[in-house]
Design an enzyme around this catalytic site. Structure first.
Site, PDB file in Angstrom:
ATOM      1  N   GLU A  73      11.376   1.553   2.499  1.00  9.07           N
ATOM      2  CA  GLU A  73       9.546   2.121   3.700  1.00  9.07           C
ATOM      3  C   GLU A  73       8.612   0.999   3.346  1.00  9.07           C
ATOM      4  O   GLU A  73       9.016   0.848   2.163  1.00  9.07           O
ATOM      5  CB  GLU A  73       9.634   3.374   3.117  1.00  9.07           C
ATOM      6  CG  GLU A  73       8.550   4.203   4.195  1.00  9.07           C
ATOM      7  CD  GLU A  73       8.719   5.779   3.658  1.00  9.07           C
ATOM      8  OE1 GLU A  73       9.371   6.611   3.675  1.00  9.07           O
ATOM      9  OE2 GLU A  73       6.797   6.189   2.949  1.00  9.07           O
TER      10      GLU A  73
ATOM     11  N   ASP B 253       4.392   1.333   3.828  1.00 10.29           N
ATOM     12  CA  ASP B 253       3.417   2.507   3.768  1.00 10.29           C
ATOM     13  C   ASP B 253       2.679   1.486   3.633  1.00 10.29           C
ATOM     14  O   ASP B 253       1.687   0.975   3.051  1.00 10.29           O
ATOM     15  CB  ASP B 253       3.739   3.225   2.634  1.00 10.29           C
ATOM     16  CG  ASP B 253       4.958   4.546   2.750  1.00 10.29           C
ATOM     17  OD1 ASP B 253       5.869   4.256   3.578  1.00 10.29           O
ATOM     18  OD2 ASP B 253       5.242   4.886   1.781  1.00 10.29           O
TER      19      ASP B 253
ATOM     20  N   GLU C 209      -1.353   4.693   3.783  1.00 10.67           N
ATOM     21  CA  GLU C 209      -1.479   5.979   3.717  1.00 10.67           C
ATOM     22  C   GLU C 209      -3.070   5.599   3.271  1.00 10.67           C
ATOM     23  O   GLU C 209      -3.949   4.622   1.891  1.00 10.67           O
ATOM     24  CB  GLU C 209      -0.844   6.370   2.559  1.00 10.67           C
ATOM     25  CG  GLU C 209       0.277   7.249   2.142  1.00 10.67           C
ATOM     26  CD  GLU C 209       1.328   7.425   1.450  1.00 10.67           C
ATOM     27  OE1 GLU C 209       1.547   8.518   1.526  1.00 10.67           O
ATOM     28  OE2 GLU C 209       1.145   6.689  -0.188  1.00 10.67           O
TER      29      GLU C 209
END
Length: 325
Positions: A141, A143, A145
């Site tokens: 993953e 990311d 955010e």
């Protein structure tokens, strides 16, 4: 099949490469050879250079369309699609958040979105843009955010990298502008050398491939592309001290300008090992001198958390921290 033809370009128009790759010729991977042409405009007769064009039908190399390439995955009544089918809003209120995902999975390449983040008092909200495989125990993953704030405070972007199910590699940077006033481009470059997270083409995070030192690196699993807007006031703003103010709802994040240049899955698996893919070129194996300068500027002035410096959390630093990131 390999074809050679001639095209006029100049060194003063570096955007030709991006336009040629992702817009003018869908399904092509292009290697451009620049020429020095002083200050003359590229569209005038400058000089001709040979350009090699390799047809790679499994490579997605065009501006992505929301209606063609993505689907709503969470609360379709909280997703507003614009009339052009390429611009959307995600809406968060006390009833629900919202999210969408790509219809296909991808491996290596470049993925980007133009996002205008939640305006005003966005404390307790998280807008996420990420890539993820579908194998939870050993998931990979990547990311972004975006952590909401109280009005007047800087927006914080947290990045993280999971490889073979292991994460815990958070870094946080305060953005040097208000990302709720207009759209900004957020991108993930992923190749066999490194993963680069960028904001308006300025690198804010580089995660190098240190497999030779025993550090897992995402390279065996394709990933989908996701984005969500949700409430996380137990941790998102000042560690959960700032709670969401529902009287300010609805909270809205807006999207447009989707771009996917990658090996698509399902598709031709040989794509991922094709050294002719532009993102595997030597010029993308490291940051350019200008990118390196901007990267240092971001880390020096705007980084507020780095897991590699969190010795209470990691008394023995992860290997990649000492190997250079």
């Amino acid at each position: 099949m390999k074809v050679e033809f001639y095209l006029e370009i100049s060194s003063i128009n570096l955007q030709i490469e991006r336009a040629f790759r992702c817009g003018l010729f869908p399904g092509l991977s292009v290697v451009l050879v620049n020429t020095m042409a002083g200050q003359r405009n590229w569209f005038k007769r400058i000089e001709f250079v040979v350009i090699s064009v390799v047809f790679l039908n499994s490579v997605s190399a065009r501006p992505a369309s929301f209606s063609e390439d993505f689907k709503v995955t969470w609360a379709d009544d909280h997703v507003k699609t614009r009339s052009d089918n390429n611009s959307i809003d995600l809406i968060l209120d006390h009833n629900s958040g919202a999210g969408f995902a790509s219809k296909n999975q991808y491996m290596f390449g470049l993925v980007s979105m133009n996002i205008k983040l939640v305006a005003g008092d966005s404390a307790g909200t998280v807008t996420a843009f990420y890539m993820s495989s579908d194998k939870e125990e050993v998931r990979d993953e990547l990311d972004f955010e975006f952590l909401g704030n109280r009005s007047g405070q800087p927006y914080t972007v947290q990045t993280n990298v999971f490889a073979l199910g292991k994460g815990g590699r958070e870094q946080r940077v305060n953005l040097w502008f208000d990302p709720s006033l207009e759209f900004h481009r957020y991108s993930i470059l992923w190749n066999h050398y490194h993963i680069v997270f960028s904001v308006d083409d300025i690198p804010i995070r580089v995660y190098k491939n240190n497999e030779a030192r025993g550090v897992p690196f995402p390279r065996n699993q394709s990933m989908g592309i996701f984005s969500t807007l949700w409430e996380a006031d137990n941790w998102a703003t000042r560690g959960g001290l700032e709670k969401i103010d529902w009287s300010k709802a609805p909270f809205i994040a807006s999207y447009r300008g989707f771009e996917i240049e990658s090996c698509q899955f399902p598709g031709n698996t040989s794509c991922v090992v094709n050294s002719s893919n532009w993102w595997e070129g030597l010029s993308y194996s490291d940051l350019s001198p200008n990118q390196a300068r901007l990267y240092k500027w971001v880390r020096r002035n705007y980084m507020i958390y780095d897991y590699c410096k969190d010795t209470p959390r990691y008394p023995v630093l992860p290997t990649e921290c000492t190997a250079g990131i």
